[in-house]
Design a protein around this motif. Structure first.
Motif, mmCIF file in Angstrom:
data_model
loop_
_atom_site.group_PDB
_atom_site.id
_atom_site.type_symbol
_atom_site.label_atom_id
_atom_site.label_comp_id
_atom_site.label_asym_id
_atom_site.label_seq_id
_atom_site.Cartn_x
_atom_site.Cartn_y
_atom_site.Cartn_z
ATOM 1 N N ALA A 65 -0.357 4.852 -10.626
ATOM 2 C CA ALA A 65 -1.309 4.118 -11.467
ATOM 3 C C ALA A 65 -0.587 3.091 -12.328
ATOM 4 C CB ALA A 65 -2.092 5.095 -12.337
ATOM 5 N N ALA A 66 0.567 3.462 -12.870
ATOM 6 C CA ALA A 66 1.324 2.539 -13.710
ATOM 7 C C ALA A 66 1.874 1.376 -12.883
ATOM 8 C CB ALA A 66 2.458 3.281 -14.405
ATOM 9 N N MET A 67 2.328 1.660 -11.664
ATOM 10 C CA MET A 67 2.821 0.592 -10.791
ATOM 11 C C MET A 67 1.697 -0.347 -10.405
ATOM 12 S SD MET A 67 5.367 2.791 -8.330
ATOM 13 C CE MET A 67 5.643 1.405 -7.216
ATOM 14 N N ALA A 68 0.512 0.195 -10.140
ATOM 15 C CA ALA A 68 -0.637 -0.644 -9.803
ATOM 16 C C ALA A 68 -0.954 -1.588 -10.949
ATOM 17 C CB ALA A 68 -1.839 0.233 -9.469
ATOM 18 N N SER A 69 -0.824 -1.091 -12.177
ATOM 19 C CA SER A 69 -1.090 -1.927 -13.339
ATOM 20 C C SER A 69 -0.088 -3.070 -13.433
ATOM 21 C CB SER A 69 -1.042 -1.074 -14.610
ATOM 22 O OG SER A 69 -1.222 -1.858 -15.761
ATOM 23 N N VAL A 70 1.168 -2.803 -13.084
ATOM 24 C CA VAL A 70 2.211 -3.817 -13.158
ATOM 25 C C VAL A 70 1.947 -4.967 -12.194
ATOM 26 C CG1 VAL A 70 4.644 -4.216 -12.577
ATOM 27 C CG2 VAL A 70 4.016 -2.310 -14.053
ATOM 28 N N THR A 71 1.275 -4.688 -11.080
ATOM 29 C CA THR A 71 1.032 -5.754 -10.094
ATOM 30 C C THR A 71 0.120 -6.846 -10.634
ATOM 31 O OG1 THR A 71 -0.924 -4.701 -9.090
ATOM 32 C CG2 THR A 71 1.256 -4.079 -8.209
ATOM 33 N N GLY A 72 -0.764 -6.487 -11.573
ATOM 34 C CA GLY A 72 -1.731 -7.457 -12.070
ATOM 35 C C GLY A 72 -2.855 -7.745 -11.105
ATOM 36 N N ALA A 73 -2.896 -7.019 -9.982
ATOM 37 C CA ALA A 73 -3.934 -7.226 -8.972
ATOM 38 C C ALA A 73 -5.030 -6.184 -9.163
ATOM 39 C CB ALA A 73 -3.354 -7.142 -7.570
ATOM 40 N N SER A 74 -6.169 -6.429 -8.554
ATOM 41 C CA SER A 74 -7.286 -5.491 -8.649
ATOM 42 C C SER A 74 -7.518 -4.833 -7.301
ATOM 43 C CB SER A 74 -8.555 -6.216 -9.103
ATOM 44 O OG SER A 74 -8.893 -7.247 -8.195
ATOM 45 N N GLU B 155 -2.506 1.578 -2.712
ATOM 46 C CA GLU B 155 -2.166 2.224 -1.442
ATOM 47 C C GLU B 155 -0.656 2.423 -1.393
ATOM 48 O OE1 GLU B 155 -2.079 1.172 3.365
ATOM 49 O OE2 GLU B 155 -2.902 -0.258 1.913
ATOM 50 N N VAL B 156 -0.227 3.649 -1.179
ATOM 51 C CA VAL B 156 1.200 3.930 -1.074
ATOM 52 C C VAL B 156 1.667 3.575 0.339
ATOM 53 C CG1 VAL B 156 3.000 5.680 -1.228
ATOM 54 C CG2 VAL B 156 1.061 5.740 -2.810
ATOM 55 N N LEU B 157 2.703 2.747 0.427
ATOM 56 C CA LEU B 157 3.223 2.305 1.716
ATOM 57 C C LEU B 157 4.494 3.068 2.067
ATOM 58 C CD1 LEU B 157 2.901 -1.589 1.300
ATOM 59 C CD2 LEU B 157 1.225 0.009 2.244
ATOM 60 N N GLY B 158 4.673 3.325 3.341
ATOM 61 C CA GLY B 158 5.935 3.867 3.813
ATOM 62 C C GLY B 158 6.063 5.370 3.745
ATOM 63 N N GLY B 159 5.036 6.076 3.290
ATOM 64 C CA GLY B 159 5.116 7.530 3.253
ATOM 65 C C GLY B 159 6.108 8.018 2.222
ATOM 66 N N VAL C 28 6.621 2.701 -2.975
ATOM 67 C CA VAL C 28 6.099 1.356 -2.763
ATOM 68 C C VAL C 28 4.576 1.426 -2.774
ATOM 69 C CG1 VAL C 28 6.050 -0.654 -1.253
ATOM 70 C CG2 VAL C 28 8.123 0.761 -1.369
ATOM 71 N N VAL C 29 3.971 0.621 -3.623
ATOM 72 C CA VAL C 29 2.519 0.633 -3.806
ATOM 73 C C VAL C 29 1.969 -0.770 -3.579
ATOM 74 C CG1 VAL C 29 0.648 0.977 -5.477
ATOM 75 C CG2 VAL C 29 2.573 2.584 -5.412
ATOM 76 N N ARG C 30 0.922 -0.847 -2.767
ATOM 77 C CA ARG C 30 0.235 -2.126 -2.545
ATOM 78 C C ARG C 30 -1.113 -2.117 -3.248
ATOM 79 N NH1 ARG C 30 -2.275 -4.503 3.180
ATOM 80 N NH2 ARG C 30 -3.103 -6.443 2.269
ATOM 81 N N VAL C 31 -1.391 -3.206 -3.948
ATOM 82 C CA VAL C 31 -2.709 -3.428 -4.540
ATOM 83 C C VAL C 31 -3.144 -4.824 -4.133
ATOM 84 C CG1 VAL C 31 -4.104 -3.485 -6.624
ATOM 85 C CG2 VAL C 31 -2.119 -1.960 -6.519
#
Length: 275
Positions: free
Chosen positions: A6-15, A19-23, A30-33
């Protein structure tokens, strides 16, 4: 883990939903938003070196995917933020961008040398340290590693990726190199050593290896000033050992041809020592 994501998603600035990438990749997340990706690096990362690597990527967007933001921190872990790019499809190796990746590497190796020490040889050592000796075939891998001569004794230096394989390539308008964790100064032969290792182990077909190698040479690549295997032999053997160790630990790669290649490495060096 949920709090970190959740904190990493916030850092992206995207909405959007993260989604966690790479297992499961251990201490890397690695998180994609949406169209943005955040990567949390290990807590013991050399932050100064990582900052230099980000600067190099930002300075060469024609070669490396440039970061979207300066280095961030989440729960005391360094986090880098990148645009999302489409990865190479694993479905059809013949259609993979062998020539494009070879040209990118050749151009990277021509960039004026600067930055921290590249991480290639240390990656091999880390893989061996992480290999439980009780695993089946671990003894073969450890014996192969023990007979290798010292790694990276070459005086040749260039700016290199440090951990190149096709998974380190994405398409965003054009093909670009990603993952700067090991980017830095080292012998450029290390960037060719992993596909060379796969070819030598019988995993990468010869025609694909030839396409990659010929394209690198045609683009002016500097990694092979002598005959190819004179330069590639020991780095390729080291990568065989590393890939086999990781395959034994993760179970994500067909291990039989790699184990057999480790047996050949040990036998070759043992015979050489006796001779």
């Amino acid at each position: 883990m949920d709090d970190l994501i959740a904190a990493m998603a916030s850092v992206t600035g995207a909405s959007g939903d993260p989604e966690v990438l790479g297992g499961d990749r251990g201490d890397v997340v690695v998180v994609r938003v949406g169209d943005v990706v955040a990567k949390a690096h290990p807590a013991d990362t050399d932050v100064e070196a990582l900052g230099q690597r980000l600067e190099i990527a930002a300075a060469h967007p024609e070669l490396l995917l440039p970061p979207l933001r300066p280095l961030q921190f989440v729960d005391d872990r360094p986090v880098t933020v990148w645009p999302y790019g489409t990865p190479v499809s694993q479905a059809d190796p013949d259609a993979a961008p062998w020539e494009e990746s070879a040209q990118l590497l050749a151009e990277l190796h021509a960039v004026p040398v600067r930055g921290p020490v590249a991480g290639s040889p240390e990656r091999i050592v880390r893989a061996i340290r992480a290999l439980p000796p009780e695993l089946p075939h671990a003894d073969v891998v450890l014996r192969a590693f023990e007979v290798l001569p010292p790694l990276d004794t070459s005086p040749r230096r260039a700016l290199i990726h440090g951990d190149w394989h096709l998974g380190q390539l994405v398409h965003r308008g054009a093909w670009r190199l990603i993952d700067v964790d090991d980017l830095g100064v080292g012998d450029p032969v290390w960037d060719l050593a992993r596909p060379a290792a796969l070819f030598a182990a019988g995993v990468l077909p010869g025609d694909l290896w030839a396409r990659f190698l010929n394209a690198y040479r045609e683009a002016g690549g500097v990694a092979l000033p002598t005959s190819e295997w004179e330069a590639l032999n020991i780095p390729a053997q080291a990568y065989v050992v590393q890939m086999t160790a990781r395959a034994l630990v993760t179970g994500l790669q067909a291990v039989e041809p790699l184990v057999e290649a480790c047996r050949r490495i040990f036998a070759t060096h043992e015979h050489g020592d006796r001779g």
